[in-house]
Design a protein around this motif. Structure first.
Motif, PDB file in Angstrom:
ATOM      1  N   ILE A   1       1.024  -1.041   0.161  1.00 49.72           N
ATOM      2  CA  ILE A   1       0.163  -0.197   0.217  1.00 49.72           C
ATOM      3  C   ILE A   1       0.905   1.606   0.493  1.00 49.72           C
ATOM      4  O   ILE A   1       0.595   2.067  -0.557  1.00 49.72           O
ATOM      5  CB  ILE A   1      -1.266   0.112   1.372  1.00 49.72           C
ATOM      6  N   THR A   2       1.857   1.023   0.699  1.00 48.26           N
ATOM      7  CA  THR A   2       2.901   2.345   0.538  1.00 48.26           C
ATOM      8  C   THR A   2       3.329   2.523  -0.037  1.00 48.26           C
ATOM      9  O   THR A   2       3.290   3.576  -1.117  1.00 48.26           O
ATOM     10  CB  THR A   2       4.394   1.963   1.972  1.00 48.26           C
ATOM     11  N   GLN A   3       3.633   1.462  -0.973  1.00 48.48           N
ATOM     12  CA  GLN A   3       4.685   1.561  -2.188  1.00 48.48           C
ATOM     13  C   GLN A   3       3.311   2.461  -3.120  1.00 48.48           C
ATOM     14  O   GLN A   3       4.268   2.533  -4.240  1.00 48.48           O
ATOM     15  CB  GLN A   3       5.318   0.036  -2.971  1.00 48.48           C
ATOM     16  N   GLU A   4       2.375   1.669  -3.369  1.00 50.42           N
ATOM     17  CA  GLU A   4       1.433   2.339  -4.072  1.00 50.42           C
ATOM     18  C   GLU A   4       0.933   3.304  -4.354  1.00 50.42           C
ATOM     19  O   GLU A   4       1.365   3.875  -5.415  1.00 50.42           O
ATOM     20  CB  GLU A   4      -0.230   1.043  -4.247  1.00 50.42           C
ATOM     21  N   VAL A   5       0.924   3.993  -2.827  1.00 52.51           N
ATOM     22  CA  VAL A   5       0.733   5.473  -2.984  1.00 52.51           C
ATOM     23  C   VAL A   5       1.673   6.571  -3.398  1.00 52.51           C
ATOM     24  O   VAL A   5       1.598   7.275  -3.691  1.00 52.51           O
ATOM     25  CB  VAL A   5       0.546   5.696  -0.732  1.00 52.51           C
ATOM     26  N   SER A   6       2.746   5.822  -2.849  1.00 48.45           N
ATOM     27  CA  SER A   6       4.219   6.498  -3.087  1.00 48.45           C
ATOM     28  C   SER A   6       4.661   6.987  -4.816  1.00 48.45           C
ATOM     29  O   SER A   6       4.778   7.771  -4.972  1.00 48.45           O
ATOM     30  CB  SER A   6       5.581   5.380  -2.879  1.00 48.45           C
ATOM     31  N   LYS A   7       3.380   5.822  -6.074  1.00 52.60           N
ATOM     32  CA  LYS A   7       3.546   6.152  -6.686  1.00 52.60           C
ATOM     33  C   LYS A   7       2.780   6.957  -8.288  1.00 52.60           C
ATOM     34  O   LYS A   7       3.111   6.914  -9.031  1.00 52.60           O
ATOM     35  CB  LYS A   7       3.715   4.757  -8.127  1.00 52.60           C
ATOM     36  N   GLY A   8       1.876   7.226  -6.986  1.00 52.68           N
ATOM     37  CA  GLY A   8       0.821   8.263  -7.488  1.00 52.68           C
ATOM     38  C   GLY A   8       1.465   9.497  -7.831  1.00 52.68           C
ATOM     39  O   GLY A   8       2.068   9.871  -6.764  1.00 52.68           O
ATOM     40  N   PRO A   9       0.552  10.882  -8.809  1.00 51.39           N
ATOM     41  CA  PRO A   9       0.992  11.795  -8.788  1.00 51.39           C
ATOM     42  C   PRO A   9       0.363  12.645  -7.008  1.00 51.39           C
ATOM     43  O   PRO A   9      -0.626  12.540  -6.278  1.00 51.39           O
ATOM     44  CB  PRO A   9      -0.400  12.665  -8.889  1.00 51.39           C
ATOM     45  N   GLN A  10       0.935  13.498  -6.546  1.00 50.36           N
ATOM     46  CA  GLN A  10       0.978  14.071  -5.869  1.00 50.36           C
ATOM     47  C   GLN A  10      -0.080  14.654  -5.546  1.00 50.36           C
ATOM     48  O   GLN A  10      -0.556  15.814  -6.455  1.00 50.36           O
ATOM     49  CB  GLN A  10       2.170  15.236  -5.980  1.00 50.36           C
ATOM     50  N   LEU A  11      -0.862  15.013  -5.066  1.00 51.86           N
ATOM     51  CA  LEU A  11      -2.855  15.866  -4.742  1.00 51.86           C
ATOM     52  C   LEU A  11      -2.475  16.457  -3.471  1.00 51.86           C
ATOM     53  O   LEU A  11      -1.815  16.089  -3.125  1.00 51.86           O
ATOM     54  CB  LEU A  11      -3.904  14.635  -4.825  1.00 51.86           C
ATOM     55  N   SER A  12      -3.699  17.580  -4.459  1.00 56.66           N
ATOM     56  CA  SER A  12      -3.674  18.668  -2.928  1.00 56.66           C
ATOM     57  C   SER A  12      -4.570  18.096  -2.326  1.00 56.66           C
ATOM     58  O   SER A  12      -4.869  17.352  -2.024  1.00 56.66           O
ATOM     59  CB  SER A  12      -4.211  19.916  -3.942  1.00 56.66           C
ATOM     60  N   ALA A  13      -5.396  18.954  -0.935  1.00 60.05           N
ATOM     61  CA  ALA A  13      -6.134  18.420  -0.303  1.00 60.05           C
ATOM     62  C   ALA A  13      -7.834  18.356  -0.953  1.00 60.05           C
ATOM     63  O   ALA A  13      -8.446  17.326  -0.697  1.00 60.05           O
ATOM     64  CB  ALA A  13      -6.872  19.582   0.914  1.00 60.05           C
ATOM     65  N   ALA A  14      -7.735  18.967  -2.042  1.00 61.66           N
ATOM     66  CA  ALA A  14      -9.080  19.001  -2.917  1.00 61.66           C
ATOM     67  C   ALA A  14      -8.874  17.530  -3.686  1.00 61.66           C
ATOM     68  O   ALA A  14      -9.935  17.486  -4.832  1.00 61.66           O
ATOM     69  CB  ALA A  14      -9.149  20.119  -4.015  1.00 61.66           C
ATOM     70  N   GLY A  15      -7.759  16.978  -4.230  1.00 63.67           N
ATOM     71  CA  GLY A  15      -7.427  16.152  -5.473  1.00 63.67           C
ATOM     72  C   GLY A  15      -7.297  16.782  -6.821  1.00 63.67           C
ATOM     73  O   GLY A  15      -7.384  16.184  -8.020  1.00 63.67           O
ATOM     74  N   ILE A  16      -6.614  17.241  -6.364  1.00 68.33           N
ATOM     75  CA  ILE A  16      -5.820  18.411  -7.773  1.00 68.33           C
ATOM     76  C   ILE A  16      -4.849  17.924  -8.197  1.00 68.33           C
ATOM     77  O   ILE A  16      -3.909  18.399  -7.181  1.00 68.33           O
ATOM     78  CB  ILE A  16      -6.029  19.808  -8.260  1.00 68.33           C
ATOM     79  N   SER A  17      -4.050  17.654  -8.764  1.00 66.15           N
ATOM     80  CA  SER A  17      -2.795  17.810  -9.879  1.00 66.15           C
ATOM     81  C   SER A  17      -2.377  18.308  -9.807  1.00 66.15           C
ATOM     82  O   SER A  17      -0.543  18.513  -9.885  1.00 66.15           O
ATOM     83  CB  SER A  17      -2.430  16.052  -9.703  1.00 66.15           C
ATOM     84  N   ASP A  18      -3.211  19.270 -10.767  1.00 67.12           N
ATOM     85  CA  ASP A  18      -2.319  20.911 -11.493  1.00 67.12           C
ATOM     86  C   ASP A  18      -3.759  21.373 -11.490  1.00 67.12           C
ATOM     87  O   ASP A  18      -4.644  21.458 -11.570  1.00 67.12           O
ATOM     88  CB  ASP A  18      -1.486  19.826 -12.868  1.00 67.12           C
ATOM     89  N   TYR A  19      -2.843  22.499 -11.836  1.00 62.82           N
ATOM     90  CA  TYR A  19      -4.069  23.673 -12.596  1.00 62.82           C
ATOM     91  C   TYR A  19      -2.890  24.830 -12.991  1.00 62.82           C
ATOM     92  O   TYR A  19      -2.348  25.274 -12.198  1.00 62.82           O
ATOM     93  CB  TYR A  19      -4.953  24.277 -11.340  1.00 62.82           C
ATOM     94  N   HIS A  20      -3.670  25.415 -14.555  1.00 61.19           N
ATOM     95  CA  HIS A  20      -3.204  26.771 -14.392  1.00 61.19           C
ATOM     96  C   HIS A  20      -3.277  27.401 -15.758  1.00 61.19           C
ATOM     97  O   HIS A  20      -5.052  26.853 -16.115  1.00 61.19           O
ATOM     98  CB  HIS A  20      -1.423  26.196 -15.145  1.00 61.19           C
ATOM     99  N   ILE A  21      -2.989  28.225 -16.066  1.00 57.86           N
ATOM    100  CA  ILE A  21      -4.027  29.300 -17.431  1.00 57.86           C
ATOM    101  C   ILE A  21      -3.001  28.658 -18.542  1.00 57.86           C
ATOM    102  O   ILE A  21      -1.566  29.065 -18.539  1.00 57.86           O
ATOM    103  CB  ILE A  21      -3.451  30.648 -17.447  1.00 57.86           C
ATOM    104  N   GLU A  22      -4.081  28.244 -19.424  1.00 58.72           N
ATOM    105  CA  GLU A  22      -2.985  28.011 -20.735  1.00 58.72           C
ATOM    106  C   GLU A  22      -3.351  29.543 -22.052  1.00 58.72           C
ATOM    107  O   GLU A  22      -4.161  30.682 -21.157  1.00 58.72           O
ATOM    108  CB  GLU A  22      -4.229  26.926 -21.567  1.00 58.72           C
ATOM    109  N   LYS A  23      -2.929  28.903 -22.932  1.00 57.30           N
ATOM    110  CA  LYS A  23      -2.791  30.124 -23.922  1.00 57.30           C
ATOM    111  C   LYS A  23      -4.086  30.877 -24.146  1.00 57.30           C
ATOM    112  O   LYS A  23      -4.925  29.920 -23.681  1.00 57.30           O
ATOM    113  CB  LYS A  23      -2.589  30.089 -25.014  1.00 57.30           C
ATOM    114  N   ASN A  24      -4.459  31.923 -24.463  1.00 53.02           N
ATOM    115  CA  ASN A  24      -6.161  32.673 -25.332  1.00 53.02           C
ATOM    116  C   ASN A  24      -6.554  31.948 -23.608  1.00 53.02           C
ATOM    117  O   ASN A  24      -7.873  32.085 -24.010  1.00 53.02           O
ATOM    118  CB  ASN A  24      -6.548  31.320 -25.917  1.00 53.02           C
ATOM    119  N   ASN A  25      -5.719  32.084 -22.526  1.00 52.37           N
ATOM    120  CA  ASN A  25      -6.814  32.748 -21.326  1.00 52.37           C
ATOM    121  C   ASN A  25      -7.625  31.700 -20.794  1.00 52.37           C
ATOM    122  O   ASN A  25      -8.834  31.906 -20.559  1.00 52.37           O
ATOM    123  CB  ASN A  25      -7.553  33.897 -21.139  1.00 52.37           C
TER     124      ASN A  25
END
Length: 288
Positions: free
Chosen positions: A71-95
């Motif tokens: 279980i520990t190994q499986e968790v370490s393989k996954g993406p780092q998530l925020s408290a909301a379960g989000i791994s990434d957010y940003h603004i792309e081109k064209n806003n």
């Protein structure tokens, strides 16, 4: 021990008690036929899962056996998530705002984190929610996000639920009516979905499609529509942990539509690997 746990859980939790009795009898017959002799706990768990899914066509059935180390190994393989379960957010081109939403997590910490993300993307011209790797979780997370996306609150009564022991259908959506926060009522929404999009994440997409609020791109979702409950139990004197997920409710739309076994079909099918690039190209063409 694992077989007994599964049988007890079926009798106590599965929403279709007639089917539950049949499943218990069949599992007992498999045990009498010594189908599980000389089989590891992990293999036995997979055999039981495959059997339950094949008999009910319900993808939410999941019986697993792990060691604490795995279980520990499986968790370490996954993406780092925020408290909301989000791994990434940003603004792309064209806003264009982009949110990679990997897990549906509810609770005050998750809601505060999601608010921060939405606040930072409030000035964007449109939003992309990427749920292509979202395995679901707590449906209250979708309800929280939806309040910032819909001017028309009739989405709150779209989904109906009936759980074990209940005769009548009732409202499934948790109601949030915050008076503060960014609103995206008039901004185009795009959602990326895939065969790995599961459970609560599917209902976020289904609501958007039924309400004609978003364009869905990608592939048909998993079709795991029946919510349930899970429990983890350690096998005595071993390092093995049994994890059981048993469906205990059904969900349909107010028109009687269910995604169980069917999933949510995209409006635009995507192929290849880079779905974000394809989605951005689609958004650019749609906004010309």
């Amino acid at each position: 021990m694992l077989l007994n746990l599964v049988k007890i859980s079926l009798k106590q939790q599965y929403f279709d008690q007639v089917m539950a009795s049949k499943l218990v009898d069949q599992l007992t017959a498999m045990e009498d036929q010594k189908k599980f002799e000389h089989v590891s706990a992990e293999k036995a768990a997979q055999m039981i899962t495959d059997f339950l899914r094949s008999e009910t066509h319900d993808k939410h059935f999941n019986i697993s056996a792990y060691t604490s180390e795995s279980i520990t190994q499986e968790v370490s393989k996954g993406p780092q998530l925020s408290a909301a379960g989000i791994s990434d957010y940003h603004i792309e081109k064209n806003n264009i705002g982009y949110i990679k939403w990997n897990s549906c997590i509810a609770g005050e910490a998750a809601f505060q984190e999601f608010r921060k993300v939405l606040d930072k993307l409030a000035g964007c011209s449109s939003l992309i929610f990427d749920l292509s790797e979202n395995a679901g979780g707590d449906g209250a997370s979708s309800a929280f996000v939806n309040q910032f996306l819909y001017r028309d609150k009739s989405y709150q009564t779209l989904l109906r639920k009936r759980c074990k022991g209940e005769k009548d259908w009732h409202q499934s959506e948790v109601i949030f009516n915050y008076t503060e926060g960014p609103t995206f009522f008039d901004k185009p929404i795009y959602i990326i979905a895939s065969k790995q999009t599961f459970s609560a994440a599917e209902y976020f997409i289904l609501t958007a499609k039924e309400m004609k609020r978003a364009t869905i791109l990608g592939d048909t979702t998993a079709g795991a529509g029946n919510p349930g409950s899970s429990q983890g139990i350690r096998s005595p004197d071993t390092d093995t942990i049994f994890w059981l997920f048993i469906p205990n409710c059904e969900i349909i739309t107010r028109n009687g539509h269910s995604i169980e076994g069917a999933g949510v079909k995209p409006d635009v099918v995507l192929r290849g690997k880079n779905w974000l690039t394809q989605t951005l190209d689609y958004v650019a063409k749609a906004t010309r």
